[in-house]
Design a protein around this motif. Sequence first.
Motif, PDB file in Angstrom:
ATOM      1  N   GLY A  79       5.561   4.203   1.612  1.00 58.88           N
ATOM      2  CA  GLY A  79       4.780   2.662   0.666  1.00 58.88           C
ATOM      3  C   GLY A  79       5.667   1.418   1.552  1.00 58.88           C
ATOM      4  N   PHE A  80       4.922  -0.227   1.549  1.00 57.12           N
ATOM      5  CA  PHE A  80       5.752  -0.911   1.539  1.00 57.12           C
ATOM      6  C   PHE A  80       4.968  -2.076   0.305  1.00 57.12           C
ATOM      7  CE2 PHE A  80       2.198  -0.992   4.010  1.00 57.12           C
ATOM      8  CZ  PHE A  80       1.525  -2.381   3.743  1.00 57.12           C
ATOM      9  N   GLN A  94       0.683  -1.318  -0.351  1.00 55.14           N
ATOM     10  CA  GLN A  94       0.290  -0.125   0.019  1.00 55.14           C
ATOM     11  C   GLN A  94       0.467   1.710   0.006  1.00 55.14           C
ATOM     12  OE1 GLN A  94      -3.386  -0.017  -0.323  1.00 55.14           O
ATOM     13  NE2 GLN A  94      -3.834  -2.147  -0.052  1.00 55.14           N
ATOM     14  N   PRO A  95       0.372   2.276  -0.523  1.00 54.42           N
ATOM     15  CA  PRO A  95       1.417   4.149  -0.786  1.00 54.42           C
ATOM     16  C   PRO A  95       0.667   4.034   0.538  1.00 54.42           C
ATOM     17  CG  PRO A  95      -0.739   3.503  -1.762  1.00 54.42           C
ATOM     18  CD  PRO A  95      -0.621   1.858  -1.449  1.00 54.42           C
ATOM     19  N   GLU A 152       0.108   7.827   3.553  1.00 55.76           N
ATOM     20  CA  GLU A 152      -0.221   9.147   2.831  1.00 55.76           C
ATOM     21  C   GLU A 152       1.219   9.587   3.962  1.00 55.76           C
ATOM     22  OE1 GLU A 152      -2.121  11.639   2.183  1.00 55.76           O
ATOM     23  OE2 GLU A 152      -3.975  10.417   1.668  1.00 55.76           O
TER      24      GLU A 152
END
Lengths: 117, 416
Positions: free
Chosen positions: A79-80, A50-51, A53
């Motif tokens: 993100g990861f 997911q990116p 914020e």
Amino acid sequence: MSQFLYLYRMTAAARQQANSTPERAQQNMQRWMKWMAELDAKGHLKDRGQPLENTGKVVRGQKAVVDGPYTEAKDLVGGFTIVEASDIDQAVDLSYGCPIFEGGGSVEVRPVMKMDL
Amino acid sequence: MELSEHLFRRESGRLVASLTRIFGVHNLALAEDVVQDAFCRALEVWKVRGIPDNPSAWLMAVAKNRALDVVRRERTLRTFAPELARVLESEWTLAPAIEEAFASPVIRDEQLKMMFSCCHPSLPEDTQIALVLNTLCGFGASEIASAFLIGRAAMEKRISRGKKVLAGEKRLFDLSDADFGSRLSAVRRALYLLFNEGYHSASGEAAVRAELCGEAIRMTKLLLEAPSAAQPETDALAALMCLHAARLPARIDLSGDLNPLLDQDRSRWDRALVHEGLALLDRSATGAVVSGYHIEAAIAAAHATAPSVAATNWKVIVQMYDRLMDVAPSPWVPLNRAIAIAQTDGPDSGLEALHAIPDSDRLSQYPFYPAALGELELRRGNLDAARGHFSSAAALARNPVERRFLERRAGVCARE
């Protein structure tokens, strides 16, 4: 095969560099797509991830909630992704193609701890 | 999901136009910031999650949200578009107003108004072109600078000077303005120059040049979508661009070398563009005005429809150049006319015509003047003279592609 977490760390400069003109944004995007597709094709992509914020809250207990992570922090986690590799060396090798390095960003590679011993 | 070609660049022009409608042209920089934010966001999300099904709609949604935020946060601090002042004040009307600014016909009109505003008469033509490329076509200053072979700092200065004039206007050019006619001529001229920059330009990289030509065609077609701008002269301009662009694939060969018209492999011309150009030329043949664009398009059509160099109607082409001299004189017209004369009456007559060009000193820095002298001397068998001309032409070359071509021609004279 073991699982590894890629944490994408980016400096403000890297973000700026990747996006300084629309054409550069496009090229950057294409390089990411290509890299991700390669990971996927070779069966290393476990979870796209997911990116994140850039801002949120840092909580150190009910009375210690502050805006964060740290607005002055030089590289933020953007993100990861979770990959599968035979060992950490291979996980590191696979990260070399990540376009994040071009603007001075980095990938933190962390082995996911195993439940089964 | 694949990323369509130049998606960000294309969307940039459209989004800036819509946002300028909301914020007002004096806040052009703010509109550009919002677009850059939206791109940053897209990049961060897409690179991990992949490209969404409708990337354009995704970008537009982000830009709309950002516009809402900006107006809410800053409406007491800033003035936005004067004609929307009332609707932006109230929460009831704010969201619909922003929604409306992103509707397709509005985006198109705003892009047109922006195009007319960029061609402000107080701005030099090269600044007008740079502004169109930056604001409407989404090129960065450094990219425009490298296409025009000037320094990045100089190009940045040129663009920011232009933007100051643009932002100093109360609003974008109104398409119902009394000055519409003269501004339309300026717009056509800027697009014509933009196309020529791509087609003949001094910049070496073939891909960049083809892109500039493509943008000039895209902008001219946008112009044709406005009923008031879709005049025969605009059709003729679009026709000449299509007919010339059709030859681009044959103009630079696979090794990156320049191929002059006479040597081109005509099977590599883009037939679809030829047909489009001919249809536009047909449509342009109405009304009383025969513009320079009409004549240039007709010359390009004569080449595009000729199966070979030998089967080209050079007599008609010479006549059209004569006509062009009356309507839109420029130093390269008699040069091309002389080359056409050589095709009908032989190299002696061609050389005579070249030497008779009245203000040939205006061509003194143009490599293809001595190159034409060289070609015709070569055809007469004067190898030494030809080689001399090609060497002086090579010394004037503006990029490696031209230089290689001219040196190759000089080499031909030595061998024979």
